[in-house]
Scaffold this motif. Structure first.
Motif, PDB file in Angstrom:
ATOM      1  N   GLU A  98      16.892 104.756  48.957  1.00  0.00           N
ATOM      2  CA  GLU A  98      16.777 105.097  50.378  1.00  0.00           C
ATOM      3  C   GLU A  98      17.048 103.876  51.244  1.00  0.00           C
ATOM      4  O   GLU A  98      17.743 103.966  52.267  1.00  0.00           O
ATOM      5  CB  GLU A  98      15.390 105.678  50.698  1.00  0.00           C
ATOM      6  N   SER A  99      16.522 102.725  50.842  1.00  0.00           N
ATOM      7  CA  SER A  99      16.752 101.478  51.583  1.00  0.00           C
ATOM      8  C   SER A  99      18.240 101.145  51.629  1.00  0.00           C
ATOM      9  O   SER A  99      18.787 100.807  52.688  1.00  0.00           O
ATOM     10  CB  SER A  99      15.982 100.317  50.937  1.00  0.00           C
ATOM     11  N   LYS A 100      18.896 101.229  50.474  1.00  0.00           N
ATOM     12  CA  LYS A 100      20.338 100.964  50.415  1.00  0.00           C
ATOM     13  C   LYS A 100      21.116 101.946  51.277  1.00  0.00           C
ATOM     14  O   LYS A 100      22.051 101.573  51.983  1.00  0.00           O
ATOM     15  CB  LYS A 100      20.840 101.058  48.971  1.00  0.00           C
ATOM     16  N   SER A 101      20.732 103.197  51.223  1.00  0.00           N
ATOM     17  CA  SER A 101      21.426 104.239  51.964  1.00  0.00           C
ATOM     18  C   SER A 101      21.346 103.993  53.470  1.00  0.00           C
ATOM     19  O   SER A 101      22.353 104.103  54.181  1.00  0.00           O
ATOM     20  CB  SER A 101      20.832 105.603  51.606  1.00  0.00           C
ATOM     21  N   VAL A 102      20.168 103.654  53.955  1.00  0.00           N
ATOM     22  CA  VAL A 102      19.988 103.392  55.382  1.00  0.00           C
ATOM     23  C   VAL A 102      20.807 102.167  55.794  1.00  0.00           C
ATOM     24  O   VAL A 102      21.512 102.181  56.802  1.00  0.00           O
ATOM     25  CB  VAL A 102      18.494 103.205  55.726  1.00  0.00           C
ATOM     26  N   TYR A 103      20.734 101.102  55.002  1.00  0.00           N
ATOM     27  CA  TYR A 103      21.484  99.876  55.298  1.00  0.00           C
ATOM     28  C   TYR A 103      22.982 100.155  55.342  1.00  0.00           C
ATOM     29  O   TYR A 103      23.672  99.779  56.279  1.00  0.00           O
ATOM     30  CB  TYR A 103      21.166  98.808  54.247  1.00  0.00           C
ATOM     31  N   ARG A 104      23.477 100.861  54.324  1.00  0.00           N
ATOM     32  CA  ARG A 104      24.912 101.170  54.262  1.00  0.00           C
ATOM     33  C   ARG A 104      25.349 102.060  55.416  1.00  0.00           C
ATOM     34  O   ARG A 104      26.453 101.918  55.938  1.00  0.00           O
ATOM     35  CB  ARG A 104      25.247 101.823  52.928  1.00  0.00           C
ATOM     36  N   ASP A 105      24.487 103.000  55.813  1.00  0.00           N
ATOM     37  CA  ASP A 105      24.800 103.891  56.928  1.00  0.00           C
ATOM     38  C   ASP A 105      25.006 103.087  58.211  1.00  0.00           C
ATOM     39  O   ASP A 105      25.959 103.332  58.960  1.00  0.00           O
ATOM     40  CB  ASP A 105      23.679 104.919  57.115  1.00  0.00           C
ATOM     41  N   ILE A 106      24.149 102.119  58.451  1.00  0.00           N
ATOM     42  CA  ILE A 106      24.280 101.284  59.646  1.00  0.00           C
ATOM     43  C   ILE A 106      25.545 100.441  59.573  1.00  0.00           C
ATOM     44  O   ILE A 106      26.317 100.375  60.522  1.00  0.00           O
ATOM     45  CB  ILE A 106      23.029 100.396  59.829  1.00  0.00           C
ATOM     46  N   ILE A 107      25.778  99.807  58.442  1.00  0.00           N
ATOM     47  CA  ILE A 107      26.944  98.939  58.270  1.00  0.00           C
ATOM     48  C   ILE A 107      28.241  99.737  58.341  1.00  0.00           C
ATOM     49  O   ILE A 107      29.224  99.305  58.919  1.00  0.00           O
ATOM     50  CB  ILE A 107      26.855  98.159  56.936  1.00  0.00           C
ATOM     51  N   THR A 108      28.247 100.937  57.765  1.00  0.00           N
ATOM     52  CA  THR A 108      29.444 101.783  57.743  1.00  0.00           C
ATOM     53  C   THR A 108      29.843 102.203  59.146  1.00  0.00           C
ATOM     54  O   THR A 108      31.018 102.389  59.439  1.00  0.00           O
ATOM     55  CB  THR A 108      29.193 103.036  56.878  1.00  0.00           C
ATOM     56  N   ASN A 109      28.871 102.315  60.038  1.00  0.00           N
ATOM     57  CA  ASN A 109      29.142 102.767  61.406  1.00  0.00           C
ATOM     58  C   ASN A 109      29.641 101.654  62.312  1.00  0.00           C
ATOM     59  O   ASN A 109      29.743 101.830  63.511  1.00  0.00           O
ATOM     60  CB  ASN A 109      27.888 103.402  62.020  1.00  0.00           C
ATOM     61  N   ARG A 110      29.979 100.516  61.770  1.00  0.00           N
ATOM     62  CA  ARG A 110      30.440  99.384  62.585  1.00  0.00           C
ATOM     63  C   ARG A 110      31.818  99.609  63.185  1.00  0.00           C
ATOM     64  O   ARG A 110      32.268  98.818  63.982  1.00  0.00           O
ATOM     65  CB  ARG A 110      30.478  98.100  61.759  1.00  0.00           C
ATOM     66  N   GLY A 111      32.464 100.643  62.813  1.00  0.00           N
ATOM     67  CA  GLY A 111      33.765 100.939  63.432  1.00  0.00           C
ATOM     68  C   GLY A 111      34.866 100.026  62.997  1.00  0.00           C
ATOM     69  O   GLY A 111      35.656  99.556  63.793  1.00  0.00           O
ATOM     70  N   GLY A 112      34.907  99.728  61.689  1.00  0.00           N
ATOM     71  CA  GLY A 112      36.017  98.966  61.155  1.00  0.00           C
ATOM     72  C   GLY A 112      35.857  97.466  61.211  1.00  0.00           C
ATOM     73  O   GLY A 112      36.778  96.738  60.943  1.00  0.00           O
ATOM     74  N   GLU A 113      34.666  96.993  61.610  1.00  0.00           N
ATOM     75  CA  GLU A 113      34.461  95.536  61.627  1.00  0.00           C
ATOM     76  C   GLU A 113      34.362  94.985  60.243  1.00  0.00           C
ATOM     77  O   GLU A 113      33.935  95.583  59.330  1.00  0.00           O
ATOM     78  CB  GLU A 113      33.159  95.207  62.385  1.00  0.00           C
TER      79      GLU A 113
END
Length: 131
Positions: A116-131
């Motif tokens: 769950e921790s990894k999933s939340v972290y990845r979700d935030i990072i993935t939403n960076r819009g290509g950064e």
């Protein structure tokens, strides 16, 4: 950026606001140098006390995420975000410890908590819009 506060939550409103602004910065929705609404304007827009917004802004200023200027207003830190410090790691451990204890009390397996921790972290990072 859309901010949604839960007035019924046990989490203080200033903490909810600071957390959502931090997530906006982490996801790239708020970029370095972006202006934020004035304390008075954001308080009005959210229907909360201006001292609540002021407390959230000051907390994020102390953490190095915002710059607050009396004349020019509030902006997302344009000079680069602060790195991982010992103080940050200690704060992170305290918060994770509290979450881990709550998960353990409810019988959540360690692997599920970690996933769950990894999933939340990845979700935030993935939403960076290509950064």
């Amino acid at each position: 950026m859309f901010i949604e506060l839960d007035l019924q939550s046990d989490t203080p409103l200033y903490t909810q606001l600071a957390d959502q602004l931090t997530e906006g910065i982490a996801s790239g929705e708020l970029k370095p140098g972006d202006p934020l609404p004035s304390i008075r304007r954001l308080a009005e827009d959210l229907g909360i006390n201006l001292h609540t917004v002021n407390k959230a802004y000051n907390l994020l200023k102390q953490e190095g995420l915002l710059q607050v200027h009396r004349k020019t207003g509030v902006i997302v830190q344009p000079d680069g975000m602060p790195g991982v410090t010992e103080a940050f790691e200690a704060k992170l451990r305290r918060q994770l410890r509290s979450l881990a204890a709550a998960a353990a009390v409810r019988g959540m397996a360690e692997e599920v908590f970690a996933q769950e921790s990894k999933s939340v972290y990845r979700d935030i990072i993935t939403n960076r819009g290509g950064e």
